[in-house]
Design an enzyme around this catalytic site. Structure first.
Site, PDB file in Angstrom:
ATOM      1  CE  LYS A 104      -3.951   2.037   2.430  1.00 52.51           C
ATOM      2  NZ  LYS A 104      -4.760   2.024   3.683  1.00 52.51           N
ATOM      3  CG  HIS A 106      -3.105   5.339  -0.412  1.00 54.90           C
ATOM      4  ND1 HIS A 106      -3.000   4.292  -1.304  1.00 54.90           N
ATOM      5  CD2 HIS A 106      -4.354   5.246   0.136  1.00 54.90           C
ATOM      6  CE1 HIS A 106      -4.124   3.603  -1.315  1.00 54.90           C
ATOM      7  NE2 HIS A 106      -4.969   4.156  -0.441  1.00 54.90           N
TER       8      HIS A 106
END
Length: 225
Positions: A104, A106
């Site tokens: 991921k 963000h």
């Protein structure tokens, strides 16, 4: 046999997680029994499952560790339920950690869910069942890339006690030999057979002479040496 092991065997049968009959496994092998941990779906089932894992971890590794790591995806609810059970049963706070399949970029960034890993953390890896060791092949480098951790061991629910696809040893034995940490299960298939063979449970004989013969034949062909 410890009482929690007997209860766990009954729990697997009641939850329809452990079934007997005719099954074709992912490996192509024809098996007279099948275990599907994905059948644990209710809150009550997950609570009890976490308690059985907690008791087995306590017996096998003690509680002198920091993190329960559950490989994605099935290991995620296992690590959460077991961390909660360890807190409730033993008053010990263990952090849970899992990996994402994709990194991921963000918000809560990175490849890990739950707790971050720190240098010096002692980790127990938790899975449902290990048949080939492929999950650990993916998990081990993730753990080692995040911090200088010590892996105390692996715990699974059922040791099928059959050899891997590439050697005469079981998957758990191969993992122990390759990575150098202990491997254990809540119960082994040998213990399941010992407990259920010609013994009625709730009025049903789950392993009769015919099925026992099929299981013996299966292990004659595929059992770990």
């Amino acid at each position: 046999m410890e009482s929690y092991k007997k209860e766990f065997i009954e729990f697997m049968v009641d939850s329809k997680v452990l079934k007997f009959g005719d099954f074709t496994l992912k490996s192509g092998r024809k098996s007279p029994f099948f275990m599907n941990a994905g059948a644990y779906v209710t809150g009550a089932q997950l609570r009890k499952l976490g308690e059985y894992y907690a008791k087995a971890i306590h017996d096998c590794y003690g509680l002198d560790f920091d993190v329960l790591f559950g490989p994605a995806y099935k290991g995620i609810p296992l690590s959460v339920a077991t961390a909660m059970a360890i807190s409730e049963l033993y008053g010990k706070e263990i952090r849970y950690c899992s990996n994402r399949k994709e990194i991921k970029d963000h918000g809560d960034t990175g490849i890990l869910l739950g707790s971050k890993l720190n240098d010096g953390d002692r980790v127990v890896v938790i899975e449902d069942v290990t048949t080939s060791g492929k999950s650990i092949e993916e998990t081990f480098p993730i753990l080692k890339s995040q911090a200088e951790v010590e892996i105390k061991g692996l715990i699974v629910s059922l040791n099928r006690m059959e050899r891997g696809l590439s050697s005469e040893k079981s998957a758990l034995e191969e993992i122990k030999e390759k990575y150098g940490f202990e491997t254990n299960a809540i119960v082994t298939m040998e213990e399941v057979v010992e407990y259920l063979y010609n013994q009625p449970y709730k009025g049903t004989i789950y392993i009769d002479d015919t099925l026992k013969g099929a299981i013996d034949a299966y292990y004659g062909q595929y059992g770990a040496r």
